[in-house]
Design a protein around this motif. Sequence first.
Motif, mmCIF file in Angstrom:
data_model
loop_
_atom_site.group_PDB
_atom_site.id
_atom_site.type_symbol
_atom_site.label_atom_id
_atom_site.label_comp_id
_atom_site.label_asym_id
_atom_site.label_seq_id
_atom_site.Cartn_x
_atom_site.Cartn_y
_atom_site.Cartn_z
ATOM 1 N N LEU A 146 44.193 37.243 38.342
ATOM 2 C CA LEU A 146 43.327 36.789 37.259
ATOM 3 C C LEU A 146 43.696 35.378 36.824
ATOM 4 C CD1 LEU A 146 42.977 39.929 34.946
ATOM 5 C CD2 LEU A 146 41.241 38.942 36.437
ATOM 6 N N MET A 147 44.991 35.093 36.723
ATOM 7 C CA MET A 147 45.412 33.761 36.301
ATOM 8 C C MET A 147 45.041 32.714 37.331
ATOM 9 S SD MET A 147 46.523 33.821 33.262
ATOM 10 C CE MET A 147 46.814 32.066 33.368
ATOM 11 N N THR A 148 45.178 33.049 38.617
ATOM 12 C CA THR A 148 44.793 32.102 39.667
ATOM 13 C C THR A 148 43.313 31.757 39.564
ATOM 14 O OG1 THR A 148 46.499 32.903 41.191
ATOM 15 C CG2 THR A 148 44.616 31.767 42.166
ATOM 16 N N LEU A 149 42.477 32.779 39.362
ATOM 17 C CA LEU A 149 41.040 32.552 39.241
ATOM 18 C C LEU A 149 40.700 31.826 37.945
ATOM 19 C CD1 LEU A 149 39.762 36.003 40.552
ATOM 20 C CD2 LEU A 149 39.700 33.810 41.765
ATOM 21 N N ALA A 150 41.404 32.176 36.853
ATOM 22 C CA ALA A 150 41.146 31.516 35.575
ATOM 23 C C ALA A 150 41.493 30.036 35.643
ATOM 24 C CB ALA A 150 41.937 32.199 34.462
ATOM 25 N N ARG A 151 42.616 29.719 36.291
ATOM 26 C CA ARG A 151 42.983 28.309 36.437
ATOM 27 C C ARG A 151 41.962 27.565 37.283
ATOM 28 N NH1 ARG A 151 48.196 30.583 37.928
ATOM 29 N NH2 ARG A 151 49.574 30.679 36.105
ATOM 30 N N ALA A 152 41.468 28.228 38.327
ATOM 31 C CA ALA A 152 40.461 27.589 39.179
ATOM 32 C C ALA A 152 39.181 27.324 38.393
ATOM 33 C CB ALA A 152 40.174 28.471 40.395
ATOM 34 N N CYS A 153 38.802 28.280 37.521
ATOM 35 C CA CYS A 153 37.639 28.063 36.657
ATOM 36 C C CYS A 153 37.883 26.864 35.736
ATOM 37 C CB CYS A 153 37.356 29.298 35.817
ATOM 38 S SG CYS A 153 36.786 30.763 36.728
ATOM 39 N N ARG A 154 39.066 26.824 35.152
ATOM 40 C CA ARG A 154 39.402 25.755 34.204
ATOM 41 C C ARG A 154 39.460 24.397 34.884
ATOM 42 N NH1 ARG A 154 45.387 26.012 32.731
ATOM 43 N NH2 ARG A 154 45.455 25.054 34.798
ATOM 44 N N GLY A 166 30.431 44.657 54.997
ATOM 45 C CA GLY A 166 30.294 45.751 55.944
ATOM 46 C C GLY A 166 31.630 46.438 56.113
ATOM 47 N N ASP A 167 32.097 46.530 57.334
ATOM 48 C CA ASP A 167 33.366 47.197 57.634
ATOM 49 C C ASP A 167 34.524 46.231 57.819
ATOM 50 O OD1 ASP A 167 32.114 49.684 57.562
ATOM 51 O OD2 ASP A 167 31.553 49.573 59.699
ATOM 52 N N GLU A 168 34.324 44.956 57.516
ATOM 53 C CA GLU A 168 35.384 43.978 57.731
ATOM 54 C C GLU A 168 35.526 43.049 56.532
ATOM 55 O OE1 GLU A 168 34.431 41.539 61.063
ATOM 56 O OE2 GLU A 168 32.439 41.008 60.314
ATOM 57 N N LEU A 169 36.661 42.356 56.502
ATOM 58 C CA LEU A 169 36.902 41.360 55.472
ATOM 59 C C LEU A 169 36.520 39.987 55.995
ATOM 60 C CD1 LEU A 169 40.399 42.445 54.069
ATOM 61 C CD2 LEU A 169 38.187 42.708 52.950
ATOM 62 N N ARG A 170 35.824 39.231 55.179
ATOM 63 C CA ARG A 170 35.454 37.882 55.563
ATOM 64 C C ARG A 170 35.935 36.898 54.504
ATOM 65 N NH1 ARG A 170 29.271 38.110 58.037
ATOM 66 N NH2 ARG A 170 29.745 39.533 59.773
ATOM 67 N N ARG A 171 36.363 35.726 54.968
ATOM 68 C CA ARG A 171 36.848 34.708 54.054
ATOM 69 C C ARG A 171 35.674 34.090 53.313
ATOM 70 N NH1 ARG A 171 41.654 34.496 51.676
ATOM 71 N NH2 ARG A 171 42.109 32.414 50.869
ATOM 72 N N ARG A 172 35.799 34.005 51.972
ATOM 73 C CA ARG A 172 34.740 33.419 51.162
ATOM 74 C C ARG A 172 35.269 32.175 50.472
ATOM 75 N NH1 ARG A 172 31.238 37.974 50.845
ATOM 76 N NH2 ARG A 172 29.612 36.630 49.949
ATOM 77 N N ARG A 173 34.414 31.158 50.391
ATOM 78 C CA ARG A 173 34.734 29.934 49.658
ATOM 79 C C ARG A 173 33.754 29.825 48.498
ATOM 80 N NH1 ARG A 173 33.800 25.169 51.764
ATOM 81 N NH2 ARG A 173 32.020 25.985 52.929
ATOM 82 N N ARG A 207 41.202 39.902 48.433
ATOM 83 C CA ARG A 207 42.509 39.847 49.083
ATOM 84 C C ARG A 207 42.830 38.388 49.407
ATOM 85 N NH1 ARG A 207 42.014 44.023 47.237
ATOM 86 N NH2 ARG A 207 42.334 46.106 48.105
ATOM 87 N N GLY A 208 44.108 38.043 49.318
ATOM 88 C CA GLY A 208 44.512 36.683 49.668
ATOM 89 C C GLY A 208 43.878 35.625 48.785
ATOM 90 N N VAL A 209 43.850 35.870 47.472
ATOM 91 C CA VAL A 209 43.217 34.934 46.546
ATOM 92 C C VAL A 209 44.070 33.681 46.405
ATOM 93 C CG1 VAL A 209 42.409 34.595 44.180
ATOM 94 C CG2 VAL A 209 42.151 36.831 45.290
#
Length: 320
Positions: A146-154, A166-173, A207-209
């Motif tokens: 949460l702090m990592t995401l909050a700092r990114a927002c800030r 689907g059935d796999e994890l994909r990297r999102r930007r 995952r891997g935030v």
Amino acid sequence: MGRAGGAERGTTERVLTLLGLLQQHPVRTGPELAERLGVTPRTIRRDVERLRALGYPVHADQGVGGGYRLGPGRNLPPLLLDDSEAIATAVALLAGAVDDTGDAALRALTKLDRVLPARLRHDVRALSGAVESFGGGRAPVDPEVLMTLARACRDEVEAGFDYPSGDELRRRRVEPYRLVAADRRWYLLGYDLDRADWRSFRVDRMRGVAARTWRFRPRAAPDAATYVQEAVASRAYRHRARFLVHAPADTVRAQVPASAAVVRSAGSGRCEVVSGADSLDFVLMHVVLLGHDFEVVEPPELGERCRVLAERLRSAGTRQ
């Protein structure tokens, strides 16, 4: 002058460390404290007197099992928290701020903000400023995420994470905009750079935030809480239904969980209800059970389902 100032800072830091040790354990012996702080028992006795002068009720018990202990007191100053404890406390208070204890949690969060060191106050304010809510809230996720995401927002920097597709994890930007607390979950509203659209993401599924180094210029964004609520209540389902209910919006909101439907005032004692489901019959029966007159706005096939179910109920009621 320099030596005196340094000695004073050293004494202050040692006394604060002593206070922290007394808060962490019911009883600490003098020799144990002296060894932990690297000083003599005589120095410990002096530091204990300094704490008492500051209003901390430090008791000295004699005999076997005795030692120094911190007692309860009306004037006991705030507890010392390390960085991870302070962040976790802020997350818990923010979760409480959108629950039934909201007022008390917000007051506690305000007090926490006043006593934190500057470096932590900045982070906690970042979390506070990046959070919105609807309905009740809980925080079943890693506070550091949460702090990592909050700092990114800030800081207006991109964030990256792996997310189920689907059935796999994909990297999102994404360009992160706001964190939203909703019922039992946390969500992130962000602009998905690969899909070129606004999206909401469940934080517990990430995952891997990580925050990236690329800064972005903020876009014109939708209202975060409203967007996530609509996504949770309707956009995630196969069917999206809209009704005009003949009852005030406040009355209907009290009957429907915020995560189940979006309720908007339509004036003249009426409201619009938007909800979603994988079955039209399911969402229709929920509106029927509200106990108010209503009209189907969309989709068109839902009106036909009303007629079919009405005939089925009429027939069931006339059977002998």
